[in-house]
Write a protein that holds these residues in place. Structure first.
Motif, PDB file in Angstrom:
ATOM      1  N   ILE A 104     118.851  47.458 124.488  1.00 46.25           N
ATOM      2  CA  ILE A 104     120.073  47.774 125.235  1.00 46.25           C
ATOM      3  C   ILE A 104     119.875  48.997 126.123  1.00 46.25           C
ATOM      4  O   ILE A 104     120.418  49.071 127.226  1.00 46.25           O
ATOM      5  CB  ILE A 104     121.292  47.906 124.293  1.00 46.25           C
ATOM      6  N   SER A 105     119.050  49.936 125.696  1.00 47.46           N
ATOM      7  CA  SER A 105     118.798  51.138 126.505  1.00 47.46           C
ATOM      8  C   SER A 105     118.104  50.779 127.822  1.00 47.46           C
ATOM      9  O   SER A 105     118.370  51.403 128.857  1.00 47.46           O
ATOM     10  CB  SER A 105     117.979  52.159 125.724  1.00 47.46           C
ATOM     11  N   GLN A 106     117.217  49.769 127.785  1.00 48.71           N
ATOM     12  CA  GLN A 106     116.541  49.323 129.019  1.00 48.71           C
ATOM     13  C   GLN A 106     117.551  48.710 129.988  1.00 48.71           C
ATOM     14  O   GLN A 106     117.519  48.982 131.184  1.00 48.71           O
ATOM     15  CB  GLN A 106     115.484  48.267 128.707  1.00 48.71           C
ATOM     16  N   ILE A 107     118.406  47.859 129.455  1.00 53.10           N
ATOM     17  CA  ILE A 107     119.391  47.181 130.292  1.00 53.10           C
ATOM     18  C   ILE A 107     120.360  48.200 130.878  1.00 53.10           C
ATOM     19  O   ILE A 107     120.701  48.147 132.065  1.00 53.10           O
ATOM     20  CB  ILE A 107     120.137  46.094 129.475  1.00 53.10           C
ATOM     21  N   GLU A 108     120.774  49.160 130.066  1.00 51.34           N
ATOM     22  CA  GLU A 108     121.685  50.204 130.546  1.00 51.34           C
ATOM     23  C   GLU A 108     121.038  51.006 131.682  1.00 51.34           C
ATOM     24  O   GLU A 108     121.673  51.281 132.703  1.00 51.34           O
ATOM     25  CB  GLU A 108     122.067  51.132 129.401  1.00 51.34           C
ATOM     26  N   ALA A 109     119.772  51.358 131.525  1.00 55.21           N
ATOM     27  CA  ALA A 109     119.078  52.144 132.553  1.00 55.21           C
ATOM     28  C   ALA A 109     118.996  51.374 133.870  1.00 55.21           C
ATOM     29  O   ALA A 109     119.208  51.948 134.953  1.00 55.21           O
ATOM     30  CB  ALA A 109     117.677  52.524 132.071  1.00 55.21           C
ATOM     31  N   ILE A 110     118.718  50.090 133.790  1.00 58.93           N
ATOM     32  CA  ILE A 110     118.624  49.273 135.009  1.00 58.93           C
ATOM     33  C   ILE A 110     119.987  49.159 135.691  1.00 58.93           C
ATOM     34  O   ILE A 110     120.111  49.355 136.899  1.00 58.93           O
ATOM     35  CB  ILE A 110     118.058  47.881 134.680  1.00 58.93           C
ATOM     36  N   LEU A 111     121.021  48.849 134.923  1.00 64.04           N
ATOM     37  CA  LEU A 111     122.355  48.710 135.505  1.00 64.04           C
ATOM     38  C   LEU A 111     122.826  50.043 136.088  1.00 64.04           C
ATOM     39  O   LEU A 111     123.416  50.068 137.178  1.00 64.04           O
ATOM     40  CB  LEU A 111     123.336  48.184 134.462  1.00 64.04           C
TER      41      LEU A 111
END
Length: 117
Positions: A104-111
């Protein structure tokens, strides 16, 4: 985060798509527009503005390059997702690549990167 942002999620695996939608929700992002093929994704892109996208490189028997090209032509930020082992064409080599399993941290960083002002 304004909830009128349109995010495109191109993912052919239904379970992975559901997991990503749950991550978007947990992060407070709007439910993404979803496509499972290049054809579906290109129709969504053509139907109205998209603010960002996650594009799976492997969509069944096809690659997500046509979607990536369409997004790039329109200046829409996007990142690739993959199970690994893919060679990204030089035109998109600078794009972020997120490998499965997603955190989830990866997805949050991208968004967050898509919508940074």
């Amino acid at each position: 985060m304004p909830d009128n942002r349109r995010i495109l999620l191109v993912e052919d695996d239904v379970l992975i798509g559901m997991m990503l939608v749950d991550m978007f929700d947990a992060l407070g992002f709007p439910q993404p527009e979803q496509a499972t093929s290049n054809q579906e994704a290109l129709a969504i892109i053509g139907a109205g503005p998209i603010d960002g996208a996650l594009v799976d490189i492997n969509l069944g028997d096809e690659k997500g390059w046509p979607v990536a090209d369409a997004l790039a032509e329109r200046g829409i930020p996007f990142a690739f997702t993959t199970g690994g082992g893919d060679v990204i064409p030089p035109a998109h080599a600078h794009r972020t690549l997120v490998t499965k399993p997603f955190r989830i941290s990866q997805i949050e960083a991208i968004l967050d990167e898509f919508f940074a002002d």
